[in-house]
Design a protein around this motif. Structure first.
Motif, PDB file in Angstrom:
ATOM      1  N   ASP A   1       0.819  -1.209   0.000  1.00 13.73           N
ATOM      2  CA  ASP A   1       0.000   0.000   0.000  1.00 13.73           C
ATOM      3  C   ASP A   1       0.862   1.271   0.000  1.00 13.73           C
ATOM      4  O   ASP A   1       0.523   2.246  -0.663  1.00 13.73           O
ATOM      5  CB  ASP A   1      -0.949   0.017   1.204  1.00 13.73           C
ATOM      6  N   ILE A   2       1.972   1.235   0.720  1.00 14.86           N
ATOM      7  CA  ILE A   2       2.878   2.398   0.760  1.00 14.86           C
ATOM      8  C   ILE A   2       3.454   2.653  -0.630  1.00 14.86           C
ATOM      9  O   ILE A   2       3.499   3.792  -1.100  1.00 14.86           O
ATOM     10  CB  ILE A   2       3.998   2.178   1.803  1.00 14.86           C
ATOM     11  N   VAL A   3       3.872   1.590  -1.312  1.00 14.64           N
ATOM     12  CA  VAL A   3       4.393   1.721  -2.678  1.00 14.64           C
ATOM     13  C   VAL A   3       3.306   2.276  -3.599  1.00 14.64           C
ATOM     14  O   VAL A   3       3.558   3.171  -4.408  1.00 14.64           O
ATOM     15  CB  VAL A   3       4.927   0.360  -3.201  1.00 14.64           C
ATOM     16  N   ALA A   4       2.096   1.765  -3.459  1.00 14.59           N
ATOM     17  CA  ALA A   4       0.978   2.214  -4.298  1.00 14.59           C
ATOM     18  C   ALA A   4       0.696   3.695  -4.078  1.00 14.59           C
ATOM     19  O   ALA A   4       0.478   4.435  -5.033  1.00 14.59           O
ATOM     20  CB  ALA A   4      -0.267   1.383  -4.005  1.00 14.59           C
ATOM     21  N   ARG A   5       0.693   4.121  -2.825  1.00 16.73           N
ATOM     22  CA  ARG A   5       0.455   5.553  -2.543  1.00 16.73           C
ATOM     23  C   ARG A   5       1.528   6.421  -3.170  1.00 16.73           C
ATOM     24  O   ARG A   5       1.240   7.494  -3.681  1.00 16.73           O
ATOM     25  CB  ARG A   5       0.403   5.788  -1.027  1.00 16.73           C
ATOM     26  N   GLY A   6       2.772   5.945  -3.132  1.00 12.00           N
ATOM     27  CA  GLY A   6       3.874   6.681  -3.740  1.00 12.00           C
ATOM     28  C   GLY A   6       3.692   6.831  -5.246  1.00 12.00           C
ATOM     29  O   GLY A   6       4.169   7.786  -5.857  1.00 12.00           O
ATOM     30  N   GLU A   7       2.971   5.888  -5.852  1.00  7.61           N
ATOM     31  CA  GLU A   7       2.700   5.929  -7.292  1.00  7.61           C
ATOM     32  C   GLU A   7       1.360   6.592  -7.584  1.00  7.61           C
ATOM     33  O   GLU A   7       0.891   6.589  -8.716  1.00  7.61           O
ATOM     34  CB  GLU A   7       2.701   4.499  -7.855  1.00  7.61           C
ATOM     35  N   GLY A   8       0.709   7.116  -6.541  1.00  7.70           N
ATOM     36  CA  GLY A   8      -0.573   7.785  -6.728  1.00  7.70           C
ATOM     37  C   GLY A   8      -1.737   6.848  -6.936  1.00  7.70           C
ATOM     38  O   GLY A   8      -2.775   7.229  -7.469  1.00  7.70           O
ATOM     39  N   LYS A   9      -1.605   5.583  -6.500  1.00 13.32           N
ATOM     40  CA  LYS A   9      -2.662   4.591  -6.683  1.00 13.32           C
ATOM     41  C   LYS A   9      -3.408   4.371  -5.367  1.00 13.32           C
ATOM     42  O   LYS A   9      -2.947   4.759  -4.304  1.00 13.32           O
ATOM     43  CB  LYS A   9      -2.078   3.251  -7.153  1.00 13.32           C
ATOM     44  N   GLU A  10      -4.543   3.692  -5.489  1.00 10.45           N
ATOM     45  CA  GLU A  10      -5.329   3.328  -4.311  1.00 10.45           C
ATOM     46  C   GLU A  10      -4.658   2.153  -3.589  1.00 10.45           C
ATOM     47  O   GLU A  10      -3.685   1.598  -4.066  1.00 10.45           O
ATOM     48  CB  GLU A  10      -6.739   2.897  -4.747  1.00 10.45           C
ATOM     49  N   THR A  11      -5.240   1.752  -2.461  1.00  9.21           N
ATOM     50  CA  THR A  11      -4.742   0.562  -1.778  1.00  9.21           C
ATOM     51  C   THR A  11      -5.012  -0.665  -2.656  1.00  9.21           C
ATOM     52  O   THR A  11      -5.837  -0.623  -3.560  1.00  9.21           O
ATOM     53  CB  THR A  11      -5.436   0.378  -0.409  1.00  9.21           C
ATOM     54  N   ALA A  12      -4.322  -1.717  -2.360  1.00 10.49           N
ATOM     55  CA  ALA A  12      -4.410  -2.934  -3.173  1.00 10.49           C
ATOM     56  C   ALA A  12      -5.815  -3.533  -3.145  1.00 10.49           C
ATOM     57  O   ALA A  12      -6.480  -3.544  -2.116  1.00 10.49           O
ATOM     58  CB  ALA A  12      -3.409  -3.969  -2.662  1.00 10.49           C
ATOM     59  N   THR A  13      -6.236  -4.039  -4.293  1.00  5.29           N
ATOM     60  CA  THR A  13      -7.524  -4.732  -4.399  1.00  5.29           C
ATOM     61  C   THR A  13      -7.352  -6.164  -3.887  1.00  5.29           C
ATOM     62  O   THR A  13      -6.216  -6.630  -3.719  1.00  5.29           O
ATOM     63  CB  THR A  13      -7.989  -4.790  -5.866  1.00  5.29           C
ATOM     64  N   ASP A  14      -8.456  -6.859  -3.687  1.00  7.54           N
ATOM     65  CA  ASP A  14      -8.372  -8.259  -3.269  1.00  7.54           C
ATOM     66  C   ASP A  14      -7.596  -9.080  -4.295  1.00  7.54           C
ATOM     67  O   ASP A  14      -6.820  -9.972  -3.931  1.00  7.54           O
ATOM     68  CB  ASP A  14      -9.771  -8.850  -3.060  1.00  7.54           C
ATOM     69  N   GLU A  15      -7.777  -8.778  -5.589  1.00  7.24           N
ATOM     70  CA  GLU A  15      -7.045  -9.505  -6.638  1.00  7.24           C
ATOM     71  C   GLU A  15      -5.540  -9.284  -6.495  1.00  7.24           C
ATOM     72  O   GLU A  15      -4.746 -10.217  -6.601  1.00  7.24           O
ATOM     73  CB  GLU A  15      -7.515  -9.041  -8.018  1.00  7.24           C
ATOM     74  N   GLU A  16      -5.136  -8.042  -6.221  1.00  6.69           N
ATOM     75  CA  GLU A  16      -3.713  -7.748  -6.027  1.00  6.69           C
ATOM     76  C   GLU A  16      -3.188  -8.414  -4.750  1.00  6.69           C
ATOM     77  O   GLU A  16      -2.046  -8.863  -4.711  1.00  6.69           O
ATOM     78  CB  GLU A  16      -3.489  -6.242  -5.981  1.00  6.69           C
ATOM     79  N   LEU A  17      -4.038  -8.503  -3.736  1.00  7.93           N
ATOM     80  CA  LEU A  17      -3.630  -9.182  -2.510  1.00  7.93           C
ATOM     81  C   LEU A  17      -3.443 -10.678  -2.757  1.00  7.93           C
ATOM     82  O   LEU A  17      -2.524 -11.288  -2.207  1.00  7.93           O
ATOM     83  CB  LEU A  17      -4.648  -8.942  -1.390  1.00  7.93           C
ATOM     84  N   LEU A  18      -4.290 -11.262  -3.602  1.00  5.01           N
ATOM     85  CA  LEU A  18      -4.115 -12.671  -3.972  1.00  5.01           C
ATOM     86  C   LEU A  18      -2.766 -12.874  -4.662  1.00  5.01           C
ATOM     87  O   LEU A  18      -2.060 -13.848  -4.391  1.00  5.01           O
ATOM     88  CB  LEU A  18      -5.242 -13.130  -4.897  1.00  5.01           C
ATOM     89  N   GLN A  19      -2.424 -11.952  -5.559  1.00  4.38           N
ATOM     90  CA  GLN A  19      -1.133 -12.049  -6.248  1.00  4.38           C
ATOM     91  C   GLN A  19       0.018 -11.943  -5.250  1.00  4.38           C
ATOM     92  O   GLN A  19       1.006 -12.663  -5.356  1.00  4.38           O
ATOM     93  CB  GLN A  19      -1.021 -10.959  -7.315  1.00  4.38           C
ATOM     94  N   LEU A  20      -0.139 -11.063  -4.262  1.00  7.35           N
ATOM     95  CA  LEU A  20       0.882 -10.905  -3.235  1.00  7.35           C
ATOM     96  C   LEU A  20       1.037 -12.202  -2.439  1.00  7.35           C
ATOM     97  O   LEU A  20       2.158 -12.659  -2.193  1.00  7.35           O
ATOM     98  CB  LEU A  20       0.508  -9.739  -2.301  1.00  7.35           C
ATOM     99  N   LEU A  21      -0.085 -12.814  -2.066  1.00  5.69           N
ATOM    100  CA  LEU A  21      -0.032 -14.080  -1.326  1.00  5.69           C
ATOM    101  C   LEU A  21       0.614 -15.182  -2.166  1.00  5.69           C
ATOM    102  O   LEU A  21       1.405 -15.981  -1.647  1.00  5.69           O
ATOM    103  CB  LEU A  21      -1.440 -14.509  -0.900  1.00  5.69           C
TER     104      LEU A  21
END
Length: 169
Positions: free
Chosen positions: A53-73
């Motif tokens: 989420d910190i990286v996303a904010r730095g890029e001007g994006k929202e917090t991670a979606t559930d799909e992005e969280l699945l990819q992270l897992l």
């Protein structure tokens, strides 16, 4: 009535608990149960999500979606699998056991993966839907698969099946 939610067209569409809440609930349950291994792994997951989420904010994006969280897992599970292989080669069974336990806990939050036959059938269906006629359409097929089956299909394995089916057809 809360703001007319029942009259909303979205009233019954999404009933499952968001992933972030699942992690918080699981962390509380692990604390209450005194399950230190599970608690530690869930804390690692939550920390990885916060980092994402910190990286996303730095890029001007929202917090991670559930799909992005699945990819992270999935990435975290793969990292554990790679570590297990390395630790086995080094003869470090203590570390193999630790990584294997973490991998099981991480995978418990992932949806059930499709089997080989189910994957092959899904790929064949997407090839037919997209009208893919050869290797030049590989990207189109993989994109459609990722859109439809994120979190449930192993795309590294699917890649080989797509190549096989596109060159056979």
């Amino acid at each position: 009535s809360r703001g007319g939610v029942l009259g909303s067209p979205f009233a019954f569409q999404e009933t499952r608990v968001p992933m972030r809440q699942q992690f918080n609930d699981a962390m509380k349950a692990a604390m209450k149960a005194g399950d230190k291994a599970r608690l530690g792994t869930i804390r690692l997951i939550i920390a990885a999500i916060k980092d994402r989420d910190i990286v996303a904010r730095g890029e001007g994006k929202e917090t991670a979606t559930d799909e992005e969280l699945l990819q992270l897992l999935q990435k975290m599970a793969k990292q554990r699998a790679d570590s297990i292989t390395a630790f086995e080669a080094a003869g470090r069974q203590d570390l193999v056991d630790k990584e294997a336990a973490e991998k099981v806990i991480i995978e418990s939050f992932l949806p059930q993966q499709m089997g080989a036959e189910e994957t092959r059938a899904a790929i064949a269906a997407v090839i037919a839907e997209t009208g893919a006629a050869g290797m030049k359409d590989m990207g189109k097929v993989m994109g459609a698969l990722k859109a439809k089956f994120a979190g449930t299909m192993d795309f590294a394995k699917a890649n080989g099946v797509v190549k096989e089916l596109l060159t056979a057809g």
